[in-house]
Design a protein around this motif. Structure first.
Motif, PDB file in Angstrom:
ATOM      1  N   ARG A 307      37.066 -22.701  13.004  1.00 28.50           N
ATOM      2  CA  ARG A 307      38.147 -21.718  12.926  1.00 28.50           C
ATOM      3  C   ARG A 307      39.498 -22.354  12.625  1.00 28.50           C
ATOM      4  NH1 ARG A 307      35.904 -18.133  18.052  1.00 28.50           N
ATOM      5  NH2 ARG A 307      34.768 -16.571  16.809  1.00 28.50           N
ATOM      6  N   LEU A 308      39.612 -23.645  12.916  1.00 24.09           N
ATOM      7  CA  LEU A 308      40.861 -24.363  12.642  1.00 24.09           C
ATOM      8  C   LEU A 308      40.796 -25.152  11.338  1.00 24.09           C
ATOM      9  CD1 LEU A 308      41.526 -25.764  16.227  1.00 24.09           C
ATOM     10  CD2 LEU A 308      42.696 -23.842  15.126  1.00 24.09           C
ATOM     11  N   ARG A 309      39.631 -25.213  10.760  1.00 23.14           N
ATOM     12  CA  ARG A 309      39.384 -26.074   9.612  1.00 23.14           C
ATOM     13  C   ARG A 309      40.021 -25.492   8.349  1.00 23.14           C
ATOM     14  NH1 ARG A 309      33.258 -26.855   7.242  1.00 23.14           N
ATOM     15  NH2 ARG A 309      33.708 -28.337   5.566  1.00 23.14           N
ATOM     16  N   VAL A 310      40.523 -26.387   7.514  1.00 22.72           N
ATOM     17  CA  VAL A 310      41.001 -26.003   6.184  1.00 22.72           C
ATOM     18  C   VAL A 310      39.984 -26.557   5.180  1.00 22.72           C
ATOM     19  CG1 VAL A 310      42.849 -26.182   4.489  1.00 22.72           C
ATOM     20  CG2 VAL A 310      43.400 -26.099   6.945  1.00 22.72           C
ATOM     21  N   PRO A 311      39.074 -25.715   4.675  1.00 19.61           N
ATOM     22  CA  PRO A 311      38.009 -26.219   3.784  1.00 19.61           C
ATOM     23  C   PRO A 311      38.577 -26.894   2.543  1.00 19.61           C
ATOM     24  CG  PRO A 311      37.568 -23.965   4.493  1.00 19.61           C
ATOM     25  CD  PRO A 311      38.979 -24.276   4.900  1.00 19.61           C
ATOM     26  N   GLN A 312      37.951 -27.975   2.147  1.00 17.79           N
ATOM     27  CA  GLN A 312      38.329 -28.691   0.931  1.00 17.79           C
ATOM     28  C   GLN A 312      37.295 -28.359  -0.143  1.00 17.79           C
ATOM     29  OE1 GLN A 312      41.218 -30.497   0.832  1.00 17.79           O
ATOM     30  NE2 GLN A 312      41.514 -29.784   2.919  1.00 17.79           N
ATOM     31  N   GLY A 313      37.510 -27.285  -0.878  1.00 14.39           N
ATOM     32  CA  GLY A 313      36.559 -26.891  -1.908  1.00 14.39           C
ATOM     33  C   GLY A 313      35.410 -26.087  -1.340  1.00 14.39           C
ATOM     34  N   PRO A 314      34.385 -25.824  -2.163  1.00 14.25           N
ATOM     35  CA  PRO A 314      33.241 -25.023  -1.716  1.00 14.25           C
ATOM     36  C   PRO A 314      32.513 -25.686  -0.546  1.00 14.25           C
ATOM     37  CG  PRO A 314      33.236 -25.322  -4.107  1.00 14.25           C
ATOM     38  CD  PRO A 314      34.269 -26.255  -3.553  1.00 14.25           C
ATOM     39  N   ARG A 315      31.912 -24.851   0.294  1.00 17.22           N
ATOM     40  CA  ARG A 315      31.126 -25.391   1.395  1.00 17.22           C
ATOM     41  C   ARG A 315      29.885 -26.092   0.848  1.00 17.22           C
ATOM     42  NH1 ARG A 315      32.635 -23.386   6.568  1.00 17.22           N
ATOM     43  NH2 ARG A 315      30.649 -24.142   7.357  1.00 17.22           N
ATOM     44  N   ARG A 316      29.401 -27.068   1.617  1.00 11.93           N
ATOM     45  CA  ARG A 316      28.273 -27.880   1.167  1.00 11.93           C
ATOM     46  C   ARG A 316      26.927 -27.308   1.595  1.00 11.93           C
ATOM     47  NH1 ARG A 316      30.562 -33.869   2.576  1.00 11.93           N
ATOM     48  NH2 ARG A 316      28.749 -34.570   1.398  1.00 11.93           N
ATOM     49  N   ALA A 317      26.954 -26.241   2.375  1.00  7.11           N
ATOM     50  CA  ALA A 317      25.717 -25.551   2.763  1.00  7.11           C
ATOM     51  C   ALA A 317      26.070 -24.123   3.127  1.00  7.11           C
ATOM     52  CB  ALA A 317      25.043 -26.251   3.941  1.00  7.11           C
ATOM     53  N   GLY A 318      25.133 -23.213   2.880  1.00  7.63           N
ATOM     54  CA  GLY A 318      25.333 -21.824   3.247  1.00  7.63           C
ATOM     55  C   GLY A 318      25.488 -20.917   2.045  1.00  7.63           C
ATOM     56  N   LEU A 319      25.618 -19.638   2.330  1.00  7.34           N
ATOM     57  CA  LEU A 319      25.797 -18.625   1.300  1.00  7.34           C
ATOM     58  C   LEU A 319      27.263 -18.201   1.213  1.00  7.34           C
ATOM     59  CD1 LEU A 319      22.765 -16.268   2.058  1.00  7.34           C
ATOM     60  CD2 LEU A 319      22.972 -17.872   0.139  1.00  7.34           C
ATOM     61  N   ALA A 320      27.759 -18.044   0.008  1.00  7.59           N
ATOM     62  CA  ALA A 320      29.068 -17.432  -0.179  1.00  7.59           C
ATOM     63  C   ALA A 320      28.975 -15.967   0.227  1.00  7.59           C
ATOM     64  CB  ALA A 320      29.495 -17.554  -1.635  1.00  7.59           C
ATOM     65  N   ASP A 321      30.105 -15.395   0.633  1.00  2.00           N
ATOM     66  CA  ASP A 321      30.112 -14.007   1.103  1.00  2.00           C
ATOM     67  C   ASP A 321      29.482 -13.059   0.088  1.00  2.00           C
ATOM     68  OD1 ASP A 321      31.380 -14.987   3.308  1.00  2.00           O
ATOM     69  OD2 ASP A 321      33.271 -13.917   2.999  1.00  2.00           O
ATOM     70  N   ALA A 322      29.893 -13.179  -1.169  1.00  3.28           N
ATOM     71  CA  ALA A 322      29.393 -12.254  -2.189  1.00  3.28           C
ATOM     72  C   ALA A 322      27.891 -12.394  -2.376  1.00  3.28           C
ATOM     73  CB  ALA A 322      30.119 -12.505  -3.505  1.00  3.28           C
ATOM     74  N   ASP A 323      27.392 -13.620  -2.328  1.00  2.75           N
ATOM     75  CA  ASP A 323      25.953 -13.829  -2.469  1.00  2.75           C
ATOM     76  C   ASP A 323      25.188 -13.191  -1.314  1.00  2.75           C
ATOM     77  OD1 ASP A 323      26.189 -15.196  -4.836  1.00  2.75           O
ATOM     78  OD2 ASP A 323      26.206 -17.172  -3.899  1.00  2.75           O
ATOM     79  N   GLU A 324      25.701 -13.357  -0.114  1.00  2.54           N
ATOM     80  CA  GLU A 324      24.997 -12.772   1.043  1.00  2.54           C
ATOM     81  C   GLU A 324      24.985 -11.253   0.979  1.00  2.54           C
ATOM     82  OE1 GLU A 324      24.473 -13.001   5.837  1.00  2.54           O
ATOM     83  OE2 GLU A 324      25.936 -14.318   4.878  1.00  2.54           O
ATOM     84  N   VAL A 325      26.111 -10.662   0.615  1.00  2.00           N
ATOM     85  CA  VAL A 325      26.172  -9.194   0.519  1.00  2.00           C
ATOM     86  C   VAL A 325      25.177  -8.691  -0.521  1.00  2.00           C
ATOM     87  CG1 VAL A 325      27.625  -7.268  -0.183  1.00  2.00           C
ATOM     88  CG2 VAL A 325      28.541  -9.027   1.357  1.00  2.00           C
ATOM     89  N   ALA A 326      25.092  -9.383  -1.658  1.00  7.37           N
ATOM     90  CA  ALA A 326      24.158  -8.974  -2.705  1.00  7.37           C
ATOM     91  C   ALA A 326      22.711  -9.122  -2.245  1.00  7.37           C
ATOM     92  CB  ALA A 326      24.414  -9.788  -3.972  1.00  7.37           C
ATOM     93  N   LEU A 327      22.407 -10.195  -1.566  1.00  5.45           N
ATOM     94  CA  LEU A 327      21.041 -10.417  -1.081  1.00  5.45           C
ATOM     95  C   LEU A 327      20.664  -9.361  -0.026  1.00  5.45           C
ATOM     96  CD1 LEU A 327      21.192 -14.300  -0.857  1.00  5.45           C
ATOM     97  CD2 LEU A 327      19.583 -13.019  -2.274  1.00  5.45           C
ATOM     98  N   LEU A 328      21.572  -9.044   0.871  1.00  7.48           N
ATOM     99  CA  LEU A 328      21.299  -8.035   1.881  1.00  7.48           C
ATOM    100  C   LEU A 328      21.035  -6.680   1.219  1.00  7.48           C
ATOM    101  CD1 LEU A 328      23.963  -9.007   4.555  1.00  7.48           C
ATOM    102  CD2 LEU A 328      21.483  -8.946   4.934  1.00  7.48           C
ATOM    103  N   ALA A 329      21.806  -6.376   0.187  1.00  2.00           N
ATOM    104  CA  ALA A 329      21.612  -5.097  -0.514  1.00  2.00           C
ATOM    105  C   ALA A 329      20.259  -5.072  -1.211  1.00  2.00           C
ATOM    106  CB  ALA A 329      22.734  -4.889  -1.517  1.00  2.00           C
ATOM    107  N   GLU A 330      19.875  -6.180  -1.825  1.00  2.00           N
ATOM    108  CA  GLU A 330      18.599  -6.227  -2.513  1.00  2.00           C
ATOM    109  C   GLU A 330      17.435  -6.145  -1.532  1.00  2.00           C
ATOM    110  OE1 GLU A 330      16.574  -8.722  -6.184  1.00  2.00           O
ATOM    111  OE2 GLU A 330      18.614  -9.167  -5.501  1.00  2.00           O
ATOM    112  N   LEU A 331      17.593  -6.806  -0.392  1.00  2.00           N
ATOM    113  CA  LEU A 331      16.539  -6.770   0.613  1.00  2.00           C
ATOM    114  C   LEU A 331      16.382  -5.342   1.170  1.00  2.00           C
ATOM    115  CD1 LEU A 331      14.578  -8.635   2.174  1.00  2.00           C
ATOM    116  CD2 LEU A 331      16.383  -8.965   3.878  1.00  2.00           C
ATOM    117  N   ALA A 332      17.498  -4.672   1.384  1.00  2.00           N
ATOM    118  CA  ALA A 332      17.440  -3.305   1.905  1.00  2.00           C
ATOM    119  C   ALA A 332      16.837  -2.346   0.889  1.00  2.00           C
ATOM    120  CB  ALA A 332      18.853  -2.841   2.279  1.00  2.00           C
ATOM    121  N   GLY A 333      17.064  -2.605  -0.387  1.00  2.00           N
ATOM    122  CA  GLY A 333      16.549  -1.711  -1.410  1.00  2.00           C
ATOM    123  C   GLY A 333      15.148  -2.037  -1.873  1.00  2.00           C
ATOM    124  N   GLY A 334      14.634  -3.206  -1.424  1.00  2.00           N
ATOM    125  CA  GLY A 334      13.323  -3.639  -1.905  1.00  2.00           C
ATOM    126  C   GLY A 334      12.160  -3.101  -1.142  1.00  2.00           C
TER     127      GLY A 334
END
Length: 334
Positions: A307-334
């Motif tokens: 919560r205090l961290r200032v990220p230096q560029g993209p994260r090295r692991a995990g899903l970006a917010d937009a990717d997760e939202v899209a995946l959740l929508a696809e999973l719900a619609g599948g």
């Protein structure tokens, strides 16, 4: 005691250096300084281990212990050659990646290893395990079994984890990407995790140096099912929204990577090939004094740091917010 930390400016090395200083030892860090300076109160010697003369300023001194976290065999070869007659003992932080068998849970330090990397340079992370094997052989060859300690670490986590593997889950549960608070998780029954807090590993290394402990040890955290690990992360984050599970096949079919990297879900690994990767026997290290804190404490402290961290560029692991939202929508619609 006089500690020489080869490194000491990045995450693990700095934590070890700080722990040694807090124990009252005299600590010197030798590093290029690209990750910053040594912690306050610790002597810093600038040296590039890939260049001749890197150890010129420290070979005229005697050391009770040298601690090395390198992954490059050439760096370790030059270090043990320079310091073999100047250091009483050598601690090398290796990795559980040295083992050839990742499928069998419960293996101890006698399990078979990968073939040592030939050459001085690990060109990519694809040969990380082989490179660490080569480094281990160099240390044991120069210092012998009675003057060396090999700590085969599991996944290291805690505050400062810039690799994002232990901070991702508590942060994601704390800050869901989806409007309804849903969080996408891997549904992989039987998959185990084994996170060791960087502070616990550092403390044990300093204790082992003080006790003149020698040998080869698996230094891993407690073995915890992935589902339980995620529940702990959710608890420390105070998450009350939906938890949406997706099986491994669905995730792979939708280009979600296991373990780390862009568009990944940290800690997830394919079964059965990696059933033993985070399920190794670390009882020998525990008998030699390794104490690990509860997972909830590690994840809560990591979340505070995130919560205090200032990220230096993209994260090295995990899903970006937009990717997760899209995946959740696809999973719900599948």
């Amino acid at each position: 005691m006089r500690f020489l930390i080869l490194g000491g400016t990045a995450w693990l090395g700095s934590t070890i250096a700080t722990a040694a200083m807090h124990h009252g030892h005299r600590v010197t860090c030798l590093a290029r300084g690209e990750s910053g300076n040594a912690p306050a109160g610790i002597r810093f010697v600038r040296g590039d281990r890939d260049q001749a003369g890197a150890y010129a300023e420290v070979v005229s001194e005697d050391w009770d212990v040298v601690v090395d976290v390198s992954r490059q065999p050439g760096q370790v070869a030059s270090a043990v050659a320079a310091l073999r007659e100047r250091a009483a003992s050598y601690i090398f932080v290796s990795s559980g990646n040295v083992y050839a068998d990742t499928a069998t849970p419960g293996q101890d330090e006698s399990a078979g290893l990968l073939r040592a990397l030939k050459g001085d340079v690990m060109e990519s992370m694809e040969t990380y395990g082989e490179a660490k094997v080569a480094c281990e052989e160099l240390v044991l060859g120069a210092f012998g079994a009675d003057r060396s300690l090999i700590a085969r670490s599991g996944l290291i986590g805690g505050p400062g984890d810039v690799f994002d593997r232990t901070g991702y889950w508590p942060l994601r549960f704390s800050q869901p990407a989806a409007a309804d608070g849903s969080v996408l998780v891997p549904d992989v029954p039987g998959l185990l995790t084994q996170v060791i807090d960087v502070r616990d590993l550092a403390e044990w290394i300093v204790d082992a140096a003080e006790d003149r402990t020698a040998g080869v040890f698996n230094t891993m955290g407690e073995t915890v099912p992935l589902a339980e690990h995620l529940a702990v992360a959710r608890g420390v984050a105070g998450h009350t929204g939906p938890v949406v599970g997706a099986n491994a096949r669905w995730l792979l079919d939708h280009d979600v990577e296991p373990w780390s990297g862009a568009r990944s879900l940290p800690l997830w690994l394919p079964l059965p090939d990696f059933a033993g990767f985070n399920a190794r026997d670390s009882s020998a290290a525990r008998a030699a004094g390794l104490v690990t804190r509860p997972l909830a404490e590690t994840l809560a402290d990591t979340l505070r740091w995130e919560r205090l961290r200032v990220p230096q560029g993209p994260r090295r692991a995990g899903l970006a917010d937009a990717d997760e939202v899209a995946l959740l929508a696809e999973l719900a619609g599948g």
